[in-house]
Design a protein around this motif. Sequence first.
Motif, PDB file in Angstrom:
ATOM      1  N   HIS A   1       0.805  -1.209   0.000  1.00  0.00           N
ATOM      2  CA  HIS A   1       0.000   0.000   0.000  1.00  0.00           C
ATOM      3  C   HIS A   1       0.847   1.271   0.000  1.00  0.00           C
ATOM      4  O   HIS A   1       0.369   2.354  -0.356  1.00  0.00           O
TER       5      HIS A   1
ATOM      6  N   ALA B   1      -8.463   5.685  13.641  1.00  0.00           N
ATOM      7  CA  ALA B   1      -8.148   4.280  13.366  1.00  0.00           C
ATOM      8  C   ALA B   1      -7.413   3.676  14.558  1.00  0.00           C
ATOM      9  O   ALA B   1      -6.416   4.228  15.031  1.00  0.00           O
TER      10      ALA B   1
ATOM     11  N   ASP C   1      -2.813  -4.032  10.916  1.00  0.00           N
ATOM     12  CA  ASP C   1      -4.267  -4.137  10.907  1.00  0.00           C
ATOM     13  C   ASP C   1      -4.858  -3.013  11.747  1.00  0.00           C
ATOM     14  O   ASP C   1      -4.347  -2.698  12.833  1.00  0.00           O
ATOM     15  N   TYR C   2      -5.932  -2.410  11.253  1.00  0.00           N
ATOM     16  CA  TYR C   2      -6.583  -1.355  12.021  1.00  0.00           C
ATOM     17  C   TYR C   2      -8.093  -1.440  11.835  1.00  0.00           C
ATOM     18  O   TYR C   2      -8.597  -1.977  10.856  1.00  0.00           O
ATOM     19  N   MET C   3      -8.791  -0.865  12.818  1.00  0.00           N
ATOM     20  CA  MET C   3     -10.251  -0.805  12.757  1.00  0.00           C
ATOM     21  C   MET C   3     -10.678   0.656  12.825  1.00  0.00           C
ATOM     22  O   MET C   3     -10.106   1.448  13.580  1.00  0.00           O
TER      23      MET C   3
ATOM     24  N   PRO D   1     -11.278  -5.746  10.411  1.00  0.00           N
ATOM     25  CA  PRO D   1     -10.085  -4.902  10.341  1.00  0.00           C
ATOM     26  C   PRO D   1      -9.568  -4.780   8.907  1.00  0.00           C
ATOM     27  O   PRO D   1      -9.689  -5.705   8.100  1.00  0.00           O
ATOM     28  N   GLU D   2      -9.013  -3.621   8.600  1.00  0.00           N
ATOM     29  CA  GLU D   2      -8.319  -3.410   7.332  1.00  0.00           C
ATOM     30  C   GLU D   2      -6.854  -3.784   7.525  1.00  0.00           C
ATOM     31  O   GLU D   2      -6.285  -3.575   8.592  1.00  0.00           O
ATOM     32  N   ARG D   3      -6.237  -4.303   6.481  1.00  0.00           N
ATOM     33  CA  ARG D   3      -4.827  -4.702   6.564  1.00  0.00           C
ATOM     34  C   ARG D   3      -4.009  -3.918   5.543  1.00  0.00           C
ATOM     35  O   ARG D   3      -4.389  -3.814   4.373  1.00  0.00           O
ATOM     36  N   LEU D   4      -2.891  -3.380   5.993  1.00  0.00           N
ATOM     37  CA  LEU D   4      -1.963  -2.649   5.136  1.00  0.00           C
ATOM     38  C   LEU D   4      -0.629  -3.381   5.080  1.00  0.00           C
ATOM     39  O   LEU D   4      -0.209  -4.000   6.068  1.00  0.00           O
TER      40      LEU D   4
END
Length: 426
Positions: free
Chosen positions: A4, A144, A159-161, A170-173
């Motif tokens: 990303h 986040a 990972d963040y929410m 959670p989204e993963r970068l």
Amino acid sequence: MTLHSDVLIVGAGPAGLSLAISLAQAGFSATVVEQQPESALAQPAPDGREIALTHPSRTTLQRLGTWSHLADHEVGTIHQAQVHDGPLGRHSALQLSASLSTPGNPRGGAATDPLGFIVPNHALRRSAYAVAARTPGVRIITSAQVTRVATLGAHAELDYMAADDSAAPPERLHAPLLVAADSRFSATRRQLGMGAQMTDFGRTVIVCRMQHTLHHGGVAHECFGYERTLAVLPLPDDPQDGQPLCSVVVTAAAADAAALMALSPAAFAAQVQAQFNARLGPMQLVGERHAYPLVAVYAQRFTGPRCALLGDAAVGMHPVTAHGYNLGLAGVERLMAALVAARQRGQDIGSADALAPYASGHHRHAWPIYQGTNAIVQLYTDPRPVPRLLRQWVLQGARRLPPLQAAIVGQLTGQPPRWMRALVPR
């Protein structure tokens, strides 16, 4: 898997945002993940802290473009510093000015040259966000909560929410490098398995602004009073009524600090005025008082596989020598230099070889400042007779030894003599 950005940064404080801007200026891409909402970054509330900046730090902020976003009344200059031991006026103060030492001019500079600059912390945060938010190559994810970080063989993961959508997964970068810049109590540092040496001084610092009748003359005072330490720092005049202003920093034991915080504004101002021997005339509190526990932090290592520590996550300083934020900006410069050099050599920027120059260089810079600061705090807050006598010997020696004064000034201005740098262990 999709990368990303080149670098993931946890924490949108001044250090993390400064790194993101610097990365983008060098052609890298950066993603900053921050738990605060966008409004808190764009217009941070005053927190009482005034940041003393060295000349190299100002140069860095000018390069980043954030310095120009500061208002005139937010930038003050410190022309001289005085160190007092015991009750004010009992002993001669150690007086330090830029005329004792100027980079490139060991015989000293002009009397008008400032030792350094002083800027409100919230103004530094606001200006950093203002530039980062409009810099191509910088992505800032706010509100986040980071739930997981990991470093793998080929990349780092985060990972963040979203705070406003806790039901969503959670989204993963992914990125080649992860940088933790999320405070001296960094949760990211702990998740990465990077320990830190913590020194809890068992004391609390109270910071606030005060108005006074006599002008400060651009002189900063550090008053070691054994039970309480008082710092009085010169600020620009009040933009509303033109009255002189100063920043007051009181360091006291936890119970004493709690009692000071419970005082009325007038009673608190009277206590500060009395400890300062009324040198600035009648004083009155402006705005709120803010209290912070004093805990110094030094990470056991500054880098690991595909990760690095920056700002207070790497080194969290006691404020007595005013070097915490300066170390953070110095870390930005060193980390950037290491990443640019690695790219020029065709190296993976997350590799151990790429990050090694940052780890060693930042340690050589930070270690003597950190240890020296802690030694000063321990020596100058010890009320026993022998440390009191030793303090007087130190101050008397510094007054009689110009090279020692020049070395102290070099640290204040951010340009220590070469012989001091040579003493630092690799």
